[in-house]
Design an enzyme around this catalytic site. Structure first.
Site, PDB file in Angstrom:
ATOM      1  N   SER A 127       0.828  -1.205   0.000  1.00 15.24           N
ATOM      2  CA  SER A 127       0.000   0.000   0.000  1.00 15.24           C
ATOM      3  C   SER A 127       0.859   1.250   0.000  1.00 15.24           C
ATOM      4  O   SER A 127       1.963   1.267   0.566  1.00 15.24           O
ATOM      5  CB  SER A 127      -0.901   0.000   1.239  1.00 15.24           C
ATOM      6  OG  SER A 127      -1.531   1.249   1.417  1.00 15.24           O
ATOM      7  N   TYR A 152      -2.262  -0.148  10.079  1.00 16.91           N
ATOM      8  CA  TYR A 152      -2.453  -0.696   8.736  1.00 16.91           C
ATOM      9  C   TYR A 152      -1.169  -0.551   7.928  1.00 16.91           C
ATOM     10  O   TYR A 152      -0.695  -1.517   7.310  1.00 16.91           O
ATOM     11  CB  TYR A 152      -3.603   0.021   8.034  1.00 16.91           C
ATOM     12  CG  TYR A 152      -3.704  -0.319   6.566  1.00 16.91           C
ATOM     13  CD1 TYR A 152      -4.020  -1.613   6.155  1.00 16.91           C
ATOM     14  CD2 TYR A 152      -3.482   0.648   5.587  1.00 16.91           C
ATOM     15  CE1 TYR A 152      -4.100  -1.931   4.804  1.00 16.91           C
ATOM     16  CE2 TYR A 152      -3.563   0.334   4.239  1.00 16.91           C
ATOM     17  CZ  TYR A 152      -3.877  -0.955   3.855  1.00 16.91           C
ATOM     18  OH  TYR A 152      -3.955  -1.272   2.524  1.00 16.91           O
TER      19      TYR A 152
END
Length: 329
Positions: A127, A152
């Site tokens: 990501s 995350y």
């Protein structure tokens, strides 16, 4: 050629599988259908995939060690595309265990499966969140990403380290892909563009963090899929790691539109597609958010010849058209 795609009922997984099947590839898809967002939407994606030749689905959580091991024992996969993950920056502030279970334990199980299953190429989703509050832009895969600002992001950085270690130790060809703000039809309801379109069409106000001054490298789903397919076909060769005595068959790419847009411009594109003005609720920056994402894609272009190129308004128009049709609004 049989490819395993994890997160098969997810946004990216759904589009990727349709593309692979259209290309004549046999696909096994797994998903745990977690209720993080509307399970009916995930099931609707699956219903479409199940109608296509060459697709098999298994309800399986990648955090299930025995289940994943059995899957690899019963099948020989030429490629594994790991898209299964617990997404979301804000959700990680209140539900950290979900990220440990899926993004860390689950990914370790996939790596073990690839190791023992002698998989020819593992491609996994990282990501743009790993870049955190980096000031240098555009973001390069050569940049330091040791300071994540959300769990995350930390879990995705951990995935990159885990994948590299397995590539080095067990000579598994591995490619990581740092996705930049993916959007498009059949998208995730927790994403801003989805909730913005819903609110604009209903006449509700929308929360706009950092007063709309944040910038994102919005990337249309078809461009993401094309990038994955190009990368799948390019198995990284074993090479030395600069400054070390280590070797690995490991590669890392950004996949982004290489053209960041402000959140305000993004909202304008949604307004244009909906034919209605938004009611804005301007708010400060939220914890875990970053002011800008901006992908340096030079290595992706050099190695695959591909550069994402869908204009923002075109992509948003396609999303809103799908949204109106799917939700009958």
């Amino acid at each position: 050629m049989t490819v395993l795609v994890t997160g098969a009922a997810g946004f990216i997984g759904f589009h990727l599988i349709r593309r692979l099947l259209a290309d004549g590839v046999e696909v096994v898809g797994i998903d745990n259908l977690t209720p993080y967002y509307d399970v009916a939407l995930k099931q609707a994606r699956l219903d479409q995939l199940n109608e296509l030749d060459g697709f098999q689905f298994k309800h399986l959580d990648i955090a299930d060690r025995e289940g994943v091991a059995e899957l690899f024992q019963r099948n020989h996969f030429s490629h594994v595309i790991n898209l299964a993950a617990q997404p979301g920056v804000r959700y990680s502030l209140e539900h950290p265990a979900s990220y440990v279970d899926t993004n860390l334990v689950g990914f370790a199980n996939i790596l073990e499966g690839c190791r023992h299953g002698k998989v020819g190429h593992l491609v996994y989703a990282s990501s743009s969140s790993v870049y955190g509050m980096n000031q240098k832009a555009p973001f390069s895969t050569d940049d330091n990403v040791d300071y994540p600002v959300s769990l995350y992001a930390a879990s995705k950085k951990a995935n990159e380290l885990m994948a590299h270690s397995y590539s080095h130790l067990y000579e598994i060809p591995v490619t990581g892909l740092r996705f930049f703000t993916v959007y498009g039809p059949w998208g995730r309801p927790d994403m801003a563009y989805f909730s913005f379109a819903k609110a604009i069409l209903k006449g509700d106000s929308i929360p706009v963090f950092n007063r709309g001054e944040m910038q994102r490298d919005f990337t249309y789903i078809d461009d993401i899929v094309e990038g994955i397919v190009r990368v799948m076909a390019r198995v990284p060769k074993k090479k030395s790691i600069p400054g070390t005595n280590a070797t690995s068959s490991y590669q890392l790419y950004n996949i982004g539109n290489n053209q960041p847009e402000t959140l305000r411009d993004f909202i304008t594109a949604i307004e244009n597609a909906c034919g209605k003005k938004a009611v804005l609720d301007l708010l400060p920056m939220q914890p875990g958010d970053v002011p800008i994402t901006y992908a340096d894609i030079d290595s992706l272009v050099a190695d695959t010849g591909f550069s994402p190129n869908t204009p923002l308004q075109d992509g948003i128009n396609r999303f809103v058209e799908w949204y109106r049709d799917y939700y009958k609004v």
